[in-house]
Scaffold this motif. Structure first.
Motif, PDB file in Angstrom:
ATOM      1  N   PHE A  12      17.638 -24.866 -47.885  1.00  0.00           N
ATOM      2  CA  PHE A  12      19.091 -24.223 -48.281  1.00  0.00           C
ATOM      3  C   PHE A  12      18.690 -22.899 -48.706  1.00  0.00           C
ATOM      4  CE2 PHE A  12      18.629 -25.409 -52.558  1.00  0.00           C
ATOM      5  CZ  PHE A  12      17.999 -26.736 -52.571  1.00  0.00           C
ATOM      6  N   ALA A  60      18.263 -20.537 -45.860  1.00  0.00           N
ATOM      7  CA  ALA A  60      19.270 -20.264 -45.068  1.00  0.00           C
ATOM      8  C   ALA A  60      19.947 -19.260 -45.817  1.00  0.00           C
ATOM      9  CB  ALA A  60      20.205 -21.559 -45.034  1.00  0.00           C
ATOM     10  N   ALA A  61      20.178 -19.445 -47.125  1.00  0.00           N
ATOM     11  CA  ALA A  61      20.766 -18.416 -47.924  1.00  0.00           C
ATOM     12  C   ALA A  61      20.425 -16.883 -47.971  1.00  0.00           C
ATOM     13  CB  ALA A  61      20.901 -19.019 -49.516  1.00  0.00           C
ATOM     14  N   ARG A  94      29.281 -18.449 -47.904  1.00  0.00           N
ATOM     15  CA  ARG A  94      28.377 -18.410 -48.639  1.00  0.00           C
ATOM     16  C   ARG A  94      28.709 -17.419 -50.045  1.00  0.00           C
ATOM     17  NH1 ARG A  94      23.778 -17.020 -45.293  1.00  0.00           N
ATOM     18  NH2 ARG A  94      23.694 -19.110 -44.433  1.00  0.00           N
ATOM     19  N   PHE A 119      30.847 -30.762 -37.850  1.00  0.00           N
ATOM     20  CA  PHE A 119      31.221 -31.663 -38.758  1.00  0.00           C
ATOM     21  C   PHE A 119      32.464 -32.570 -38.087  1.00  0.00           C
ATOM     22  CE2 PHE A 119      28.948 -28.651 -41.538  1.00  0.00           C
ATOM     23  CZ  PHE A 119      27.700 -29.611 -41.511  1.00  0.00           C
ATOM     24  N   LEU A 150      13.534 -22.653 -40.504  1.00  0.00           N
ATOM     25  CA  LEU A 150      14.471 -23.016 -41.749  1.00  0.00           C
ATOM     26  C   LEU A 150      13.971 -23.843 -42.696  1.00  0.00           C
ATOM     27  CD1 LEU A 150      17.921 -23.624 -39.794  1.00  0.00           C
ATOM     28  CD2 LEU A 150      17.297 -22.070 -41.952  1.00  0.00           C
ATOM     29  N   VAL A 199      24.223 -29.213 -43.279  1.00  0.00           N
ATOM     30  CA  VAL A 199      24.528 -28.853 -44.646  1.00  0.00           C
ATOM     31  C   VAL A 199      23.661 -27.969 -45.303  1.00  0.00           C
ATOM     32  CG1 VAL A 199      25.636 -29.467 -46.983  1.00  0.00           C
ATOM     33  CG2 VAL A 199      26.241 -30.788 -44.875  1.00  0.00           C
ATOM     34  N   GLU A 200      22.577 -28.515 -45.296  1.00  0.00           N
ATOM     35  CA  GLU A 200      21.509 -27.965 -45.871  1.00  0.00           C
ATOM     36  C   GLU A 200      21.153 -26.483 -45.228  1.00  0.00           C
ATOM     37  OE1 GLU A 200      17.134 -29.349 -47.276  1.00  0.00           O
ATOM     38  OE2 GLU A 200      18.485 -30.674 -46.966  1.00  0.00           O
ATOM     39  N   ALA A 201      21.221 -26.534 -43.677  1.00  0.00           N
ATOM     40  CA  ALA A 201      21.111 -25.477 -42.909  1.00  0.00           C
ATOM     41  C   ALA A 201      21.997 -24.262 -43.109  1.00  0.00           C
ATOM     42  CB  ALA A 201      20.723 -25.947 -41.330  1.00  0.00           C
ATOM     43  N   LEU A 202      23.225 -24.936 -43.837  1.00  0.00           N
ATOM     44  CA  LEU A 202      24.297 -23.623 -43.994  1.00  0.00           C
ATOM     45  C   LEU A 202      23.952 -22.881 -45.299  1.00  0.00           C
ATOM     46  CD1 LEU A 202      27.477 -25.436 -42.938  1.00  0.00           C
ATOM     47  CD2 LEU A 202      26.445 -23.970 -41.964  1.00  0.00           C
ATOM     48  N   GLY A 203      22.783 -23.397 -46.128  1.00  0.00           N
ATOM     49  CA  GLY A 203      22.433 -22.720 -47.461  1.00  0.00           C
ATOM     50  C   GLY A 203      23.094 -23.283 -48.486  1.00  0.00           C
ATOM     51  N   ILE A 204      23.269 -24.603 -48.294  1.00  0.00           N
ATOM     52  CA  ILE A 204      24.075 -25.419 -49.579  1.00  0.00           C
ATOM     53  C   ILE A 204      23.235 -26.131 -50.329  1.00  0.00           C
ATOM     54  CG2 ILE A 204      26.048 -27.002 -50.202  1.00  0.00           C
ATOM     55  CD1 ILE A 204      27.458 -25.922 -47.728  1.00  0.00           C
ATOM     56  N   ASN A 205      22.921 -26.131 -51.401  1.00  0.00           N
ATOM     57  CA  ASN A 205      22.315 -26.796 -52.316  1.00  0.00           C
ATOM     58  C   ASN A 205      22.416 -28.222 -52.369  1.00  0.00           C
ATOM     59  OD1 ASN A 205      20.384 -28.024 -54.198  1.00  0.00           O
ATOM     60  ND2 ASN A 205      20.539 -26.221 -55.698  1.00  0.00           N
ATOM     61  N   VAL A 206      21.779 -29.098 -51.194  1.00  0.00           N
ATOM     62  CA  VAL A 206      22.443 -30.454 -51.135  1.00  0.00           C
ATOM     63  C   VAL A 206      21.875 -31.345 -52.477  1.00  0.00           C
ATOM     64  CG1 VAL A 206      22.535 -32.337 -49.677  1.00  0.00           C
ATOM     65  CG2 VAL A 206      22.263 -30.107 -48.778  1.00  0.00           C
TER      66      VAL A 206
END
Ligand SMILES: Nc1ncnc2c1ncn2[C@@H]1O[C@H](COP(=O)(O)OP(=O)(O)OP(=O)(O)O)[C@@H](O)[C@H]1O
Ligand SMILES: [Mg+2]
Lengths: 518, 234
Positions: free
Chosen positions: B74, B77-78, B105, B91, B51, A394-401
């Motif tokens: 994150f 990644a962003a 995003r 998932f 990453l 989830v973090e690797a998707l750019g989401i601020n976990v």
């Protein structure tokens, strides 16, 4: 075809559920229908309260890997906060200004980040500075708060203790004392001291994180918005203190109850967010310390509640909607109840308490559905479900976990607080209510599956029903077949029975009824 | 040369283990660069270090001229980096569509990219409402790659996409990677040298946590000695 696969895969689960259904039918057979209805509804009620603790606990554990053993204590704190707003709105209003002013400092996170990264001090000074700041701010805050006027009860003096106040309020004779006034300290100095203490405390705490945060922050009006809002709120509550107290005191008890529930849930959310960001977050790499911390917090919470509200148990009066006792009561139907607001109602010859046995389970169901929708239909829910399985991805998707962690922790504690405040008028307030419901919740989660949301619901339901049926059979006794013996389960069997169920389930399905196989 | 990503002698520790002991990778913009090396050489760790999932203790990671080591993963990644982890980590509790949507995003990313994604992986369209658990290995791999393409990523880190797939599927997958590399720079970890050599323009060999050799793939293909020494394959 698909159905047969389903049966084969879930054979054990279905077998256990079938056995439980059989037991349930046998239990129903052995008692009068009136007893059965009452016991069933009580089971639902206890199950609902257990679910409110269990669901938050399991969300937090699933996503954050934190076993929050303070969860029961937070449930209890929710109850006591709700009671305070409901029975002593003057105390609640008096506390708003200090709280808002102290917290305003914590809203300046961006400013503190920038200030603390511009390292003005070096070496030893840098290490001592935060502690010195905390000490000074604590001195200021304690000094001011000692003489800050808060109109409050006194657990040492029986006539003014929560037990008496609560009793009188239940009789409709709750008379609030005259508002407390400023004595040894000038109001302006007090307000300035609270603000300053809060600012210094927030800054000092931020120094611990110096250099660990992204430096590329820039100040804009947003950085000050939260601070401004809290400051303004603090002043408004100060100026309109008496008016607000009078307004709340004059409120219909239904609305006051709703206010109490809202404040308790809000306080739970706030406490949860604060706890996660300040205490839990630095310890994600040390799970054992985290566990010890939550145990410690739980003990501290219980002692604080004892110091402020005292040790004896008491019950929060029920709102008017559930308190009617006139001639028309007990009600014979829901519409009848709605008309006379009876506290009790006749259902299939059984006399049930409307608040405990109808209202609480309904709220439980609404929360069950609401959180389910949140999990299934919103982006936040999607992130939570994904994070339970694979946080790193989830973090690797750019989401601020991290932000999601804080939200989930806050939500979980909010649910516990809701459970607590709902329990206050039914099972009452006691120092140990949190521990007993935490134990219930843990057993429910072990039965249902630790990180499964439907599992939390199923487990809580089973725990609630089992306990209440055993209690009922403790009263009426179980005739043992082919003998004249009537076996009466004694109270200690109640917790033992749920633990027995847990052990049996775990022996057959190690991940609980609905838990995922890892 | 114009490098989209530059990894400069990074050292990464996992616990007390010194896993990466000086890895250098230069990734030219618009290319496919293959990370090669034996099992346990440190290829996956290199991707995770880029990453920020396992942050480097020493060295620099520069993406589009900006130093990103030390940033939170994150945030990294962003910036525009997509990740396709090994073992097809999709998932499982989310449907195929949710697996794609969660990678948005900006609002509407998924809707905008839908046609492109389905043209790359036509199977996904049919499976869109299935839960992730029901997908076959190949379908999971396609989903994992599609997920990394939902947001506008300028760099894609793909870890062993062909692992455990039948030859037909590998062929299909190579097609897709070739197609998407027209728009996105790719760093590819690949054990199957045949696949790597057909896809990639550049290579980096990692051995025991160090980058030992890098250059153009077409030179490596003819360098039987190097291949034999570091990759063990023919
Ligand atoms: N969590 C960990 N704790 C200790 N050692 C680890 C950990 N993760 C990886 N390693 C070690 O780091 C080294 C590099 O691992 P990495 O996964 O990067 O290898 P790889 O090149 O991707 O291998 P493969 O081709 O098998 O995927 C290995 O020796 C591995 O044992
Ligand atoms: Mg690997």
């Amino acid at each position: 075809m698909n159905l047969s696969i389903f049966f084969r895969k879930n054979l054990m689960l279905l077998a256990i559920l079938a056995v439980l259904a059989g037991l349930f039918a046998a239990a129903a057979n052995g008692m009068e229908s009136s007893d059965f209805v009452i016991t069933l509804l009580r089971g639902l009620s206890v199950g609902s309260l257990t679910f409110l603790v269990a669901s938050g606990f399991s969300l937090i554990f699933g996503l954050l890997d934190v076993l929050n053993l303070a969860h029961g204590t937070l449930f209890m704190i929710g109850a006591y906060i709700g009671w305070t707003v409901y029975v002593r709105p003057d105390t609640f209003v008096d506390l708003l200004t200090p709280l808002a002013l102290v917290f305003s400092g914590f809203m300046l996170g961006d400013v503190w980040t920038i200030l603390s990264t511009r390292s003005l001090f070096a070496g030893g000074t840098k290490r001592v500075l935060p502690w010195a700041g905390i000490l000074v701010s604590a001195l200021i805050l304690v000094g001011v708060l000692r003489s800050y006027p808060v109109s409050i009860w006194n657990p040492e003096d029986y006539a003014q203790s929560p037990v008496s106040i609560s009793y009188l309020a239940g009789q409709g004779q709750n008379i609030l004392p005259p508002p407390a006034a400023f004595g040894s300290i000038s109001p302006l100095l007090a307000l300035a001291g609270l603000l300053l203490g809060g600012l210094l405390l927030a800054f000092s705490l931020s120094l611990f994180n110096a250099g660990k945060q992204a430096v590329s922050k820039r100040l804009g009006w947003r950085s000050f918005a939260g601070f401004g809002a809290f400051l303004l709120a603090g002043i408004v509550f100060f100026v309109f203190n008496d008016a607000l107290t009078a307004f709340l005191a004059a409120l219909n008890t239904n609305w006051l109850f709703l206010t109490a529930v809202t404040v308790a849930v809000g306080a739970g959310i706030g406490l949860g967010a604060l706890m996660e960001t300040t205490l839990i977050r630095p310890l994600y790499i040390r799970p054992i310390y985290q566990l010890m911390l939550t145990i410690g917090l739980s003990a501290i919470g219980i002692e604080m509640v004892r110091a402020v509200w005292g040790r004896p148990e008491f019950t929060m009066p029920r709102p008017e909607l559930f308190a009617g006792t006139g001639e028309a009561c007990p009600a014979t139907s829901l519409s009848d109840w709605w008309q006379y607001h009876c506290s009790t109602m006749i259902l299939l010859d059984g006399r049930i308490r409307v608040y405990n046995e109808i209202f609480v389970p309904i709220v439980g169901l609404v929360v069950l559905a609401g959180v389910w929708m949140l999990l299934q239909r919103t982006r936040l829910g999607m992130v939570i479900r994904a994070g339970v399985q694979d946080r790193e991805m989830v973090e690797a998707l750019g989401i601020n976990v991290r932000r999601v962690f804080t939200l989930v922790f806050a939500l979980g504690v909010g649910l516990a607080a809701l459970g607590g405040v709902l329990a206050a008028p039914s099972i009452g307030l006691s120092n140990m209510m949190g521990e007993s419901f935490l134990l219930n919740a843990l057993i429910a989660l072990a039965i249902g599956g630790l990180t499964s949301y439907p599992g939390a619901a199923l487990g809580s339901l089973l725990v609630g029903l089992l306990q209440q049926f055993i209690i009922k059979y403790g009263q009426i006794g179980i005739p043992i077949p082919f003998t004249d013996i009537i076996f009466k389960p004694t109270p200690p069997i109640v917790p033992a029975s749920t633990i027995l169920l847990m052990v049996v389930v775990l022996l057959i399905l190690p991940n609980g009824l609905l838990g995922k196989k890892e | 040369m114009n490098h989209l990503l530059e990894v400069q002698s990074i050292h990464t520790f996992i616990g007390q283990y010194h896993i990466l002991q000086g890895v250098d990778v230069r990734v030219p913009k618009g290319s496919i660069t293959a990370l090669l090396g034996r099992n346990g050489a440190g290829k996956t760790t290199t991707l995770k270090t880029i990453l920020g999932l396992t942050p480097p203790r020493q060295g620099k990671v520069v993406f589009e001229g900006r130093e990103i080591n030390g940033m939170r993963s994150f945030d990294i990644a962003a910036l525009g980096i997509g990740f396709v982890p090994e073992h097809r980590a999709i998932f499982r509790d989310l449907s195929v569509e949710e697996n794609l949507k969660i990678a948005e995003r900006r609002k509407g990313d998924y809707t905008r990219k839908q046609d492109f994604l389905f043209s790359l992986f036509p199977d996904l369209k049919r499976l869109i409402n299935l839960p992730g658990t029901h997908l076959s290995g190949g379908q999971q791999q396609m989903l994992a790659i599609a997920r990394a393409l939902v947001a506008d990523n300028r760099l894609l880190l793909i870890d062993e996409p062909s692992e455990g797939l039948a030859p037909v599927l590998i062929e299909q997958l190579m097609q897709a990677i070739r197609q998407l590399s027209a728009e996105t720079t790719v760093v590819l970890v690949e054990q199957n040298f045949l696949v790597a050599s057909q896809l990639a323009e550049y290579y980096v060999i990692i051995e025991e946590g160090r980058s030992v050799k890098q250059g153009k793939m077409k030179d490596l293909v003819n360098d039987k000695a190097t291949i034999h020494r570091y990759l063990g394959a023919a």
